[in-house]
Design an enzyme around this catalytic site. Structure first.
Site, PDB file in Angstrom:
ATOM      1  N   LYS A  30      87.321  15.396 115.282  1.00  0.00           N
ATOM      2  CA  LYS A  30      88.646  14.877 115.648  1.00  0.00           C
ATOM      3  C   LYS A  30      89.640  16.019 115.843  1.00  0.00           C
ATOM      4  CE  LYS A  30      91.204  12.398 112.433  1.00  0.00           C
ATOM      5  NZ  LYS A  30      92.596  12.870 112.387  1.00  0.00           N
ATOM      6  N   GLY A 101      99.072  11.635 113.332  1.00  0.00           N
ATOM      7  CA  GLY A 101     100.012  12.689 112.950  1.00  0.00           C
ATOM      8  C   GLY A 101      99.727  13.976 113.700  1.00  0.00           C
ATOM      9  N   SER A 172      99.449  23.592 106.088  1.00  0.00           N
ATOM     10  CA  SER A 172      99.295  22.571 107.119  1.00  0.00           C
ATOM     11  C   SER A 172      98.858  23.189 108.444  1.00  0.00           C
ATOM     12  CB  SER A 172     100.604  21.808 107.328  1.00  0.00           C
ATOM     13  OG  SER A 172     100.511  21.029 108.512  1.00  0.00           O
ATOM     14  N   ASP A 321      90.936  16.014 103.652  1.00  0.00           N
ATOM     15  CA  ASP A 321      90.468  14.773 104.284  1.00  0.00           C
ATOM     16  C   ASP A 321      89.242  14.177 103.584  1.00  0.00           C
ATOM     17  OD1 ASP A 321      92.519  14.963 106.121  1.00  0.00           O
ATOM     18  OD2 ASP A 321      91.282  15.960 107.640  1.00  0.00           O
TER      19      ASP A 321
HETATM   20  C1  S3P Z   1      94.547  18.307 110.679  1.00  0.00           C
HETATM   21  C2  S3P Z   1      95.154  18.903 109.599  1.00  0.00           C
HETATM   22  C3  S3P Z   1      95.334  18.224 108.302  1.00  0.00           C
HETATM   23  C4  S3P Z   1      94.405  17.029 108.181  1.00  0.00           C
HETATM   24  C5  S3P Z   1      94.429  16.157 109.406  1.00  0.00           C
HETATM   25  C6  S3P Z   1      94.006  16.942 110.629  1.00  0.00           C
HETATM   26  C7  S3P Z   1      94.421  19.068 111.927  1.00  0.00           C
HETATM   27  O1  S3P Z   1      96.685  17.780 108.196  1.00  0.00           O
HETATM   28  O2  S3P Z   1      94.713  16.270 107.042  1.00  0.00           O
HETATM   29  O3  S3P Z   1      93.544  15.057 109.245  1.00  0.00           O
HETATM   30  O4  S3P Z   1      93.656  18.652 112.823  1.00  0.00           O
HETATM   31  O5  S3P Z   1      95.086  20.105 112.047  1.00  0.00           O
HETATM   32  P1  S3P Z   1      97.876  18.759 107.710  1.00  0.00           P
HETATM   33  O6  S3P Z   1      98.138  19.757 108.763  1.00  0.00           O
HETATM   34  O7  S3P Z   1      99.040  17.835 107.509  1.00  0.00           O
HETATM   35  O8  S3P Z   1      97.397  19.360 106.429  1.00  0.00           O
END
Ligand code: S3P
Length: 435
Positions: A30, A101, A172, A321
């Protein structure tokens, strides 16, 4: 206005299993699919992305890129994206990020340097998630972001950006990506420092599309004004989706699972260390690299009784995750699992600490909730229960795995949420579980 997508709630009944056996090739990761979708839409030329994620979230990214002027064609798991050559069209319609998100935060960085205003909306869950974290760096660079109480709906007023040196206040990868995507178009060289190393797919993806980046210690540098060229790529299998079956394999002494073409990027693979600590045996049968991403075939069995684990500090951020499913199998371990420094779980698609605790209790487990984690004692036999997914894909799937060793059937309410990242999950679980 929030996105109007409403899906019918469905319930799945999961019966206990005797063991878990089989081999799988997981749909594309993903996180990598999001980045390839966005960069392909931004690059010049036509990219071909095979084994693209089947989850709804990366398809939200594709739809947004389409609204921003990229051309997207789908042919089963191969997606062709003809990019905009670095000029995104301000769209009159809202950019609907659904439940994702990643789409909202990372895309905000890409549009921040573009001329015009861009309004992002999401579903109910996404409209509760914090967006301040991207506002700060993007405004320092010269964009303006209007939020609704710190959340979406969110409008980005784009314009010329100036490079910044930014120190990440939280771990993040989404914030890192937003800053690097904006830095790619800023005047000067932007740097981003992270004390906890988060997933580095953005760095690999940018390099794959022809961008030069430098990493020195914990800081990444990106010079503005670089152009991207289309790529042909195969997305590695999603290790966070694999996590559900890997944890399921730990539950049974005679399990055997082979996962082909799985993403093994070291910034995502801490789960494999935890699986080994808990009592799993992992054989790496083959490994290769594509566009900077490690991909391999692994075989997993359980080699001994299930021990326990303590997860805290950087490990919690790297496993963020996977923590729901690790917690869901924790009662079946001998020594239990203790999780700390995972406060971020409270602002994911749901409050994942509260929901994991509630659902473990619904299956009869004893568990202590902490602000930033939980303590789950071992040697507990769970009974079947009624699970509330809270419309969160990882909660629905995590408790389907806990259900495999429970006594009696478990009802997963809101099971359709799994399709956010892994629509095949329930069918594949049925095939692998031996009853
Ligand atoms: C992700 C980063 C993580 C993760 C999300 C996917 C990404 O979030 O929990 O499922 O693809 O960069 P955060 O950046 O909020 O830690």
């Amino acid at each position: 206005m929030a996105s109007a997508t409403h899906t019918q709630s469905t319930t799945r009944v999961i019966s206990p299993a005797r063991t878990l056996r089989g081999s799988l090739m997981l749909p594309g990761d993903k996180s990598i699919s999001h980045r390839y979708a966005m960069l392909a839409g931004f690059a010049s030329g036509t990219s071909r992305l095979s084994n693209f994620s089947t989850g709804a979230d990366p398809h939200s990214s594709l739809a947004c890129m389409n609204a921003l002027g990229a051309k997207v064609r789908r042919d089963e798991r191969t997606i062709e994206v003809t990019g905009t050559g670095g000029h995104l069209h301000a769209s009159h319609a809202n950019l609907d990020c659904g439940n994702s998100g990643s789409t909202m935060r990372m895309l905000a960085g890409l549009v921040a340097a573009q001329h015009g205003t861009f309004t992002f909306v999401g579903d109910e869950s996404l409209s509760r998630r914090p967006m301040e974290r991207i506002r700060k760096p993007l405004e320092q660079m010269g964009a303006r972001l209007t939020l609704t109480d710190g959340h979406a709906p969110m409008t980005v007023h784009g314009g010329p950006l100036t490079a910044i040196d930014f120190e990440a206040p939280i771990a993040s990868a989404q914030v890192k990506t937003a800053v690097l995507f904006a830095g790619l178009q800023a005047n000067g060289t932007t740097s981003f420092a992270e004390t906890i190393r988060t997933r580095d797919h953005t760095e690999h993806a940018l390099r794959a599309f022809g961008v030069e980046l430098l990493r020195r210690d914990d800081r990444i540098y990106i010079a503005g004004g670089q152009k991207l060229k289309a790529i042909d790529a195969t997305v590695p299998g999603d290790i966070s989706s694999a996590a559900f079956f890997l944890c399921a394999a730990l539950l049974f002494e005679d399990s055997n699972l082979v996962l082909d073409s799985l993403g093994l990027n070291p910034t995502r693979a801490s789960l494999l260390d935890v699986i080994t600590t808990l009592g799993g045996q992992i054989k790496v049968l083959e490994v290769r690299e594509e566009h900077g991403e490690m991909i391999g075939t692994i075989q997993v069995n359980r080699s001994r009784s299930l021990k326990g684990a303590d997860i805290s500090g950087a490990l919690s951020a790297q496993l963020i995750d996977e923590l729901p499913v690790i917690a869901a199998i924790a009662p079946y371990t001998e020594e239990g699992v203790r999780i700390r420094d995972a406060r971020e779980l409270r602002v994911k698609e749901s409050d994942r600490i509260a929901l994991v605790v509630k659902n473990l209790r619904a299956m009869g487990a004893e568990v202590t909730e902490h602000d930033d984690g939980m303590d789950i004692p071992g040697n507990q036999q769970l009974h079947g229960g009624v699970i509330d997914s809270g419309s969160d894909h990882r909660i629905a799937m995590a408790f389907s795995i806990a259900a495999l060793r429970a006594s009696g059937d478990t009802e997963i309410h809101g099971a359709e949420a799994a399709s956010i990242s892994f629509p095949e999950f329930f069918d594949w679980l049925d095939e692998l579980a031996v009853r």
